[in-house]
Structures are given as C-alpha cells and as structure tokens.
Scaffold this active site. Sequence first.
Site: not given
Ligand code: IPE
Ligand code: IPE
Ligand code: MG
Length: 249
Positions: A27, A44, A138
Amino acid sequence: MADSEADLLANIRVQGEVPRHIAIIMDGNGRWARERHMPRPFGHRSGVKAVRAAVEGCLEVGVEWLSLFAFSQENWQRPMTEVSALMSLLEEFIAREADDLHRQGVRVRVFGDLERLSGPAAAAISRVVRSTESGTRLGLNLFISYGGRAELVRAARLLAEDVAAGRLVPDAITEEAFRARLFTADCPDPDLLIRTSGERRLSNFLLWQVAYAELYISNVLWPDFGCTALYEAIRDFQGRDRRFGRVGT
Ligand code: IPE
Ligand code: IPE
Ligand code: MG
C-alpha cells in the site's frame, strides 16, 4: 543508525528461524506519487520495482511462500484510467519478469476473480503461471481482483456443491475440509503479514489465513519498501513470541 542490509541479513541468519510464508498488503503507491507531484500510475510503476526487491529478499533468506495483494475486488471502483494503468503494468511486469522468475525457481500463481480481467491480462497470467510451473524455491502468490470474503463464499459454495452431489456429508465439513477449498489450499498460512504505508487494516485480505499471522505495520510507502525494510520486518518477526493460545515460553 539503522542496520545495514548486510548486518540485518547476518542477524537473520544467526537467529535461524525465518517465516515460511510472508503476506504483504502493498500500500501507498498513490501517496508516493503525490509526494512527487506525479500522477498515481507513476507510483504504481515504482511499486512494481519493489515487487522485484521483495522476491529477491525472500529468495535470499529462504522464505518459501510470498503472497502479494496487488489489486482488490474493491479496487475495481477506482477511476477507469487508474485500473487500466494497473492492468497494463501487470502485463508489463509479466512480460519482463517471467523468464527471470522461471530461472530463479519461482513458481507464480494468481488468485482472485480473474473472469473480470481483460483478455490480454488474463492471457499474460496464464502464460506466467504455465512457464513457472516447475519452480520449487519460492511460491509467489499474486492476489488480483481478490477479496477475502469472496474467497470464503467460494469455499462455502464448493462445499455445498459436494454435499448436494452426495460426495460429502455435512458432518465432514471440518476446518480442514474448508481450508482445502481455499485458493491457498496447498500453502501453509502466512506467518507474517506486512502492511506498508502505515494503514492498520486488513482491507479484506486473506481473512481465514491470517488468523495467527504476526502483524507488522510499516510506515514506509510500498515503492520505497526494499530488501532492507523486508529484512527489518523479518528481524522483528524473529523476536515475537508466538503462543497460539498456549502459555508463553
Ligand atoms: C488494499 O489497499 C489493496 C491492495 C493493496 C491491493 P487499498 O489502498 O485498496 O485499501 P484501503 O482502501 O485503504 O482499505
Ligand atoms: C497500493 O497503493 C496499490 C493498490 C491498491 C493497487 P494505493 O494505490 O492504494 O496507494 P495509496 O493508498 O492511495 O497511497
Ligand atoms: Mg491504498
């Protein structure tokens, strides 16, 4: 001063026990991009590089399974431009990494509602799953279009089908029977669950499997989560007292 990567690695080896299975909620890509005044897909893209680092780190210390939450069922609600960017990155990652993963003995599997993926993304996934099938060092589980509740409902449906078809009696629905119908039926449960970017929630990831995982929340945003951060998490794990409900040692 923070320990160097080499010191951490040496410490991990001295300590001995390494988690067999690490799960990561990757995240913070969006915030990483925002800090740089860049659009979210830029974050990303950097996040994909961190996946390579996590794989290298796991291979280095001998982790057997790595489960990565890459795209949740709920993430489909993001703007279409972001979803498309993520899917293109997935295809790019597979095209670039498949050969190396195979050479390194990594076996890739992808779990989730894959029916919702585009043709090219689904084809890329089938390709990498097939080409890395023989890997034994792995197991890399990628969770894409995945939701923990949906996985549990799917397992319940599979059990119900077996009962309806006369292959199973209700009394035979045990924890083991349930576990056998999860995507992760053939892996041990994660020992360590890492979430980056400081968020303290599960966001519907592996609800059954993390019942006894040690939780590690890192404030580092995923694109910056390299081998050093992974080794710090493993060191922290090695200091935990896992009691599983029993009296401590
Ligand atoms: C969780 O992250 C999903 C992934 C890392 C793929 P999100 O950024 O979507 O989660 P929330 O919305 O903060 O709970
Ligand atoms: C995690 O990073 C990747 C996915 C959920 C696909 P985020 O896109 O949720 O990044 P933040 O949480 O907005 O910083
Ligand atoms: Mg996120």
